[in-house]
Design an enzyme around this catalytic site. Structure first.
Site, PDB file in Angstrom:
ATOM      1  N   ARG A 297       0.858  -1.183   0.000  1.00  0.00           N
ATOM      2  CA  ARG A 297       0.000   0.000   0.000  1.00  0.00           C
ATOM      3  C   ARG A 297       0.893   1.231   0.000  1.00  0.00           C
ATOM      4  O   ARG A 297       2.012   1.200   0.496  1.00  0.00           O
ATOM      5  CB  ARG A 297      -0.916   0.015   1.224  1.00  0.00           C
ATOM      6  CG  ARG A 297      -1.991  -1.065   1.177  1.00  0.00           C
ATOM      7  CD  ARG A 297      -2.901  -0.970   2.389  1.00  0.00           C
ATOM      8  NE  ARG A 297      -4.016  -1.906   2.286  1.00  0.00           N
ATOM      9  CZ  ARG A 297      -3.980  -3.165   2.677  1.00  0.00           C
ATOM     10  NH1 ARG A 297      -2.862  -3.652   3.201  1.00  0.00           N
ATOM     11  NH2 ARG A 297      -5.034  -3.950   2.556  1.00  0.00           N
ATOM     12  N   SER A 523      -8.967 -10.885  -0.610  1.00  0.00           N
ATOM     13  CA  SER A 523      -8.539 -10.637  -1.991  1.00  0.00           C
ATOM     14  C   SER A 523      -9.657 -10.947  -2.980  1.00  0.00           C
ATOM     15  O   SER A 523      -9.867 -10.213  -3.946  1.00  0.00           O
ATOM     16  CB  SER A 523      -7.289 -11.464  -2.323  1.00  0.00           C
ATOM     17  OG  SER A 523      -7.501 -12.828  -2.041  1.00  0.00           O
ATOM     18  N   ASN A 526     -12.429  -8.008  -2.494  1.00  0.00           N
ATOM     19  CA  ASN A 526     -12.080  -6.584  -2.529  1.00  0.00           C
ATOM     20  C   ASN A 526     -11.033  -6.194  -3.567  1.00  0.00           C
ATOM     21  O   ASN A 526     -10.921  -5.018  -3.908  1.00  0.00           O
ATOM     22  CB  ASN A 526     -11.582  -6.126  -1.151  1.00  0.00           C
ATOM     23  CG  ASN A 526     -12.651  -6.226  -0.091  1.00  0.00           C
ATOM     24  OD1 ASN A 526     -13.817  -5.960  -0.350  1.00  0.00           O
ATOM     25  ND2 ASN A 526     -12.271  -6.630   1.105  1.00  0.00           N
ATOM     26  N   TYR A 527     -10.249  -7.154  -4.042  1.00  0.00           N
ATOM     27  CA  TYR A 527      -9.145  -6.792  -4.934  1.00  0.00           C
ATOM     28  C   TYR A 527      -9.185  -7.478  -6.295  1.00  0.00           C
ATOM     29  O   TYR A 527      -8.663  -6.952  -7.264  1.00  0.00           O
ATOM     30  CB  TYR A 527      -7.798  -7.087  -4.248  1.00  0.00           C
ATOM     31  CG  TYR A 527      -7.532  -6.166  -3.087  1.00  0.00           C
ATOM     32  CD1 TYR A 527      -7.014  -4.895  -3.292  1.00  0.00           C
ATOM     33  CD2 TYR A 527      -7.845  -6.546  -1.790  1.00  0.00           C
ATOM     34  CE1 TYR A 527      -6.796  -4.029  -2.232  1.00  0.00           C
ATOM     35  CE2 TYR A 527      -7.638  -5.689  -0.719  1.00  0.00           C
ATOM     36  CZ  TYR A 527      -7.111  -4.430  -0.949  1.00  0.00           C
ATOM     37  OH  TYR A 527      -6.914  -3.568   0.102  1.00  0.00           O
ATOM     38  N   CYS A 528      -9.769  -8.657  -6.363  1.00  0.00           N
ATOM     39  CA  CYS A 528      -9.813  -9.383  -7.638  1.00  0.00           C
ATOM     40  C   CYS A 528     -11.109  -9.070  -8.378  1.00  0.00           C
ATOM     41  O   CYS A 528     -12.191  -9.146  -7.794  1.00  0.00           O
ATOM     42  CB  CYS A 528      -9.712 -10.887  -7.396  1.00  0.00           C
ATOM     43  SG  CYS A 528      -8.129 -11.390  -6.707  1.00  0.00           S
TER      44      CYS A 528
END
Length: 568
Positions: A297, A523, A526-528
């Site tokens: 981050r 993941s 929220n991210y993939c």
């Protein structure tokens, strides 16, 4: 207000990305807004059980008792062993007790009688009949339905966190300095309501009035109040599956997809920056390299009095990195949510040389990248792509990693594989993303027990399988327990079913052990890019519900429409 959701689906994703962006960019977020306000927790019901002080019972007034009960409920948690938690709790409780109270020290207090009372209450609740549980659930759902939806421009949109959090003790994560502080009861007088027309303001609870009423159509919240612990505003907003929130999610992944068009240029440029004369250029190049390759981050400076000492890339200090010859760097720091990031990675030789130069002559408490900050880094990235920021790299790298890993592992899938085996393959790919993004969790306290339970289930099924196989060779002369199928055909069918069950249990156990301290959910949700997962499910005949709960499917309605050949 009628709160039943619409049957029709608002397919906003059928519009162009530019149209969706223009909707989000508009200053006016809505024209009409109606809702029923927020749902408050029930008032505290005193139990009149005393705290024992120096061995003697001490009666408390309802307000003092409520806070004592909060502490008693946590007697078996790790927080009770933390000095900071106890100090903050005592400061809050002592204020309620007053100067002349009998209780003068937390160390002499015994909360065990209240704790025993709470255990009895918990046991009573667990022992309710299924009919009682069902009736309570239905009554609760019926009561809450009135608050679940808002009417936005005539369209029903789901509201998130419409229930005001009850009072309690702040826990925080890691070593948060405010753990143990009292989160006081939020009253209607603390709440500001946002509504379309003033005549549509929902009535506050009897005997109360709202702290304020506004009609602000430039924001997407229905109520707001101040968080007394962190002195920040908290908002009751629309749920993640609501159109405005979902549009933001959709464009987040579209932006990350666009990064692939300029990622190679960015990588060429930051490699060039490693050899620049200006130290600020070298620091910028190394920082972007860390963000790209390690999914760090961006980070920012924190006030140590207000938050735990968590850092990101730009706020790394010299103490957080160690050089490991000939070309590796060891990172050791607390990241977001106080999750420790500990990783030794081999880096490019120029990066190693740069970091060595950044460290020279500095104290351990000095900033590693003292000539750059998140704003400067993000401004630089925007020169490549208008919406590009350091955060986009994390989404891009998580999504591209999942996409590539799934395509690579998809070759292992055969037509006779069970759904559990396919899900295990998916989790192997997902695990690589979780490791990349440092999505860790503490091992569950019940981990060893749950593994033992699974092993016992496998053992029982294997014993049953042996009996079935023996019965197929030589049928038993007398009935046995558990009863076995009677015909050879039914025995053979049962054998195949039990074999499948054993395989599924073994897969489940394997996944549980492998992911003991890895959080796969973060993941994936929220991210993939969710279209990667849904397209994979369609290609491999795995029900989407196996990987996305109903809540997540509601969050990503736009992703459910993707084709099975979708590629990030």
């Amino acid at each position: 207000m009628d709160t039943k959701p619409d049957d029709g689906v608002y397919k906003w994703w059928a519009q162009s990305d530019d149209t969706i962006q223009s909707i989000l960019n508009s200053d006016q977020k809505w024209q009409t807004l109606k809702h029923n306000g927020v749902l408050f927790p029930p008032d505290y019901q005193p139990h009149s059980i005393p705290v024992y002080y120096d061995g003697k019972p001490v009666k408390l007034d309802p307000e003092q008792e409520e806070v004592a009960t909060m502490y008693a409920s946590m007697l078996e948690s790790d927080y009770i062993q933390k000095k900071q938690f106890n100090e903050n709790f005592w400061a809050a409780w002592k204020e309620l007790l007053g100067k002349n109270h009998t209780i003068k020290s937390l160390a002499k207090c015994d909360f065990s009688k209240i704790w025993e009372h709470l255990l009895t209450e918990k046991e009573t609740k667990l022992n309710r009949t299924s009919e009682e549980k069902k009736a309570e659930k239905e009554l609760k759902a019926k009561f809450e339905d009135a608050y679940k939806y808002a009417l936005v421009d005539g369209r029903k949109e789901k509201v998130q966190q419409f229930k005001i959090e009850p009072p309690g003790l702040f826990r925080g994560r890691g070593t948060h300095p405010k753990m143990g502080m009292l989160k006081k009861r939020i009253q209607p007088e603390d709440i500001t309501i946002n509504i379309g027309r003033l005549e549509d303001v929902p009535p506050p609870p009897t005997g109360h009035k709202w702290g304020g009423v506004v009609s602000n159509n430039t924001v997407l919240w229905v109520a707001a109040f101040k968080d007394a612990i962190n002195n920040k505003n908290k908002y009751v907003q629309f749920a993640s599956g609501s159109s405005m929130k979902a549009m933001n999610d959709y464009l987040k992944y579209q932006t990350a997809r666009s990064l692939k068009d300029c990622i190679e240029k960015i990588r060429e440029d930051y490699k060039q920056q490693w050899t620049e004369k200006q130290e600020s250029d070298r620091q910028l190049g190394v920082a972007i390299y860390f963000i790209d390759k390690l999914a760090l981050r961006v980070g920012n400076e924190k006030d140590d009095e207000e938050e735990a000492d968590t850092v990101g890339c730009c706020s790394l200090r010299v103490e957080h990195v160690s050089l490991v010859a000939p070309s590796s760097i060891k990172f050791d720091f607390l990241g977001k949510d106080s999750i420790r990031y500990e990783n030794t990675v081999e880096v490019e030789k120029e990066v190693y040389k740069c970091v060595k130069g950044f460290i020279e002559g500095k104290k351990k408490s000095d900033m590693l990248f003292h000539k750059i900050n998140p704003s400067k880094l993000n401004d630089h990235l925007k020169s490549y792509m208008e919406k590009l920021s350091a955060k986009v790299f994390r989404t891009y790298n998580a999504s591209i990693t999942l996409d590539r890993e799934l395509k690579k592992l998809e070759r292992e899938i055969t037509s006779d594989m069970s759904v559990a085996e396919k899900v295990s393959i998916f989790n192997s790919a997902n695990r690589q993303v979780a490791i990349l993004c440092n999505h860790q969790r503490a091992a569950p306290k019940t981990f060893d027990t749950s593994v033992e339970t699974m092993e016992k289930k496998i053992e029982d099924q294997e014993t049953y399988l042996e009996r079935l196989q023996q019965a197929l060779k030589e049928p038993p002369k007398k009935p046995t327990q558990p009863l076995l199928p009677k015909t050879p055909e039914s025995i053979s069918s049962k054998i195949e079913a039990i074999k499948k069950k054993i395989d599924d249990l073994k897969q489940e156990k394997k996944m549980k052990i492998e992911n003991k301290t890895v959080s796969l959910t973060t993941s994936r949700t929220n991210y993939c890019d969710p279209r990667i997962t849904i397209a994979w499910c369609k290609r491999t005949d795995v029900p989407v519900a196996k990987l996305f709960s109903k809540t997540l499917q509601d969050k990503f309605p736009w992703a459910l429409d993707c084709p099975n050949n979708y590629t990030f």
